[in-house]
Design a protein around this motif. Structure first.
Motif, PDB file in Angstrom:
ATOM      1  N   TYR A  54      42.267  10.469   6.233  1.00 18.14           N
ATOM      2  CA  TYR A  54      42.153   9.555   5.098  1.00 18.14           C
ATOM      3  C   TYR A  54      42.089   8.126   5.621  1.00 18.14           C
ATOM      4  CZ  TYR A  54      43.221  13.471   2.101  1.00 18.14           C
ATOM      5  OH  TYR A  54      43.171  14.666   1.450  1.00 18.14           O
ATOM      6  N   PHE A  55      41.183   7.334   5.043  1.00 16.69           N
ATOM      7  CA  PHE A  55      40.984   5.945   5.448  1.00 16.69           C
ATOM      8  C   PHE A  55      41.334   5.012   4.293  1.00 16.69           C
ATOM      9  CE2 PHE A  55      38.634   6.313   9.423  1.00 16.69           C
ATOM     10  CZ  PHE A  55      38.228   7.639   9.397  1.00 16.69           C
ATOM     11  N   ARG A  56      41.806   3.844   4.638  1.00 19.43           N
ATOM     12  CA  ARG A  56      41.983   2.803   3.620  1.00 19.43           C
ATOM     13  C   ARG A  56      40.607   2.259   3.271  1.00 19.43           C
ATOM     14  NH1 ARG A  56      46.979   2.344   3.009  1.00 19.43           N
ATOM     15  NH2 ARG A  56      48.431   2.568   4.719  1.00 19.43           N
ATOM     16  N   CYS A  57      40.299   2.164   1.991  1.00 19.14           N
ATOM     17  CA  CYS A  57      38.998   1.681   1.528  1.00 19.14           C
ATOM     18  C   CYS A  57      39.197   0.682   0.400  1.00 19.14           C
ATOM     19  CB  CYS A  57      38.146   2.841   0.994  1.00 19.14           C
ATOM     20  SG  CYS A  57      37.705   4.054   2.221  1.00 19.14           S
ATOM     21  N   SER A  58      38.222  -0.166   0.244  1.00 17.43           N
ATOM     22  CA  SER A  58      38.196  -1.046  -0.924  1.00 17.43           C
ATOM     23  C   SER A  58      36.776  -1.050  -1.480  1.00 17.43           C
ATOM     24  CB  SER A  58      38.655  -2.465  -0.574  1.00 17.43           C
ATOM     25  OG  SER A  58      37.863  -2.995   0.459  1.00 17.43           O
ATOM     26  N   ILE A  59      36.675  -1.172  -2.786  1.00 19.43           N
ATOM     27  CA  ILE A  59      35.372  -1.197  -3.444  1.00 19.43           C
ATOM     28  C   ILE A  59      34.747  -2.565  -3.229  1.00 19.43           C
ATOM     29  CG2 ILE A  59      34.144  -1.016  -5.634  1.00 19.43           C
ATOM     30  CD1 ILE A  59      36.424   0.851  -6.577  1.00 19.43           C
ATOM     31  N   VAL A  60      33.520  -2.577  -2.707  1.00 22.24           N
ATOM     32  CA  VAL A  60      32.787  -3.803  -2.451  1.00 22.24           C
ATOM     33  C   VAL A  60      31.826  -4.086  -3.593  1.00 22.24           C
ATOM     34  CG1 VAL A  60      31.137  -4.922  -0.893  1.00 22.24           C
ATOM     35  CG2 VAL A  60      32.964  -3.505   0.036  1.00 22.24           C
ATOM     36  N   GLU A  61      31.239  -3.019  -4.134  1.00 27.27           N
ATOM     37  CA  GLU A  61      30.236  -3.196  -5.187  1.00 27.27           C
ATOM     38  C   GLU A  61      30.152  -1.933  -6.032  1.00 27.27           C
ATOM     39  OE1 GLU A  61      25.432  -3.935  -5.446  1.00 27.27           O
ATOM     40  OE2 GLU A  61      26.504  -4.609  -3.676  1.00 27.27           O
ATOM     41  N   GLY A  62      29.928  -2.130  -7.324  1.00 24.84           N
ATOM     42  CA  GLY A  62      29.696  -1.020  -8.229  1.00 24.84           C
ATOM     43  C   GLY A  62      30.880  -0.716  -9.122  1.00 24.84           C
ATOM     44  N   GLU A  63      30.619   0.125 -10.103  1.00 25.86           N
ATOM     45  CA  GLU A  63      31.638   0.598 -11.035  1.00 25.86           C
ATOM     46  C   GLU A  63      31.388   2.074 -11.288  1.00 25.86           C
ATOM     47  OE1 GLU A  63      31.826  -1.552 -14.683  1.00 25.86           O
ATOM     48  OE2 GLU A  63      31.898  -3.498 -13.695  1.00 25.86           O
ATOM     49  N   THR A  64      32.458   2.802 -11.562  1.00 29.41           N
ATOM     50  CA  THR A  64      32.320   4.215 -11.899  1.00 29.41           C
ATOM     51  C   THR A  64      31.965   4.313 -13.378  1.00 29.41           C
ATOM     52  OG1 THR A  64      34.019   4.757 -10.283  1.00 29.41           O
ATOM     53  CG2 THR A  64      33.459   6.458 -11.866  1.00 29.41           C
ATOM     54  N   ALA A  65      30.897   5.018 -13.684  1.00 27.89           N
ATOM     55  CA  ALA A  65      30.496   5.209 -15.079  1.00 27.89           C
ATOM     56  C   ALA A  65      31.572   5.985 -15.826  1.00 27.89           C
ATOM     57  CB  ALA A  65      29.169   5.958 -15.138  1.00 27.89           C
TER      58      ALA A  65
END
Length: 117
Positions: A54-65
């Protein structure tokens, strides 16, 4: 967010594969940080043994519909949860809630967690 590494493509690193998989499955672009958890799942009485990173991630762009559905049908529901909300959820692996919001912590190792359905 801590996310497991997805399906591998030849000549791509785990973070590159994770970025591609998240985008293909959700349409979100993520930045992948350091690994936060290594977890082993096994199914007692069988030869099944799976290792997840498991990796730490952050959302850079986009949205979940709002009507997003897993194209492969594996995920049957999803939510975005805060740290306090996640403490009240039943999640797998068991230690994920403890490591997801602790970026200063060293990588955690959760050995041989039984697989449940």
């Amino acid at each position: 967010m801590c996310a497991p590494g997805g399906g591998a493509e030849p000549h791509q690193s785990l973070p590159e594969n994770l970025i591609r998989e998240v985008f293909e499955e959700t349409g979100l672009t993520v930045a992948v940080g350091a690994p936060c958890l290594v977890n082993e799942f096994h199914k007692p009485g069988s030869e099944f043994h799976q290792v997840d990173i498991y990796f730490r991630c952050s959302i850079v762009e986009g949205e979940t519909a709002a009507d997003w559905q897993d194209p492969e049908g594996v995920v049957n529901r999803h939510i975005w949860a805060t740290q306090s909300q996640m403490a009240d959820l039943h999640v797998k692996p068991d230690s994920l809630a403890q490591v997801a919001w602790n970026p200063e912590a060293a990588i955690s190792y959760d050995p041989l967690e039984p697989l449940v359905k």
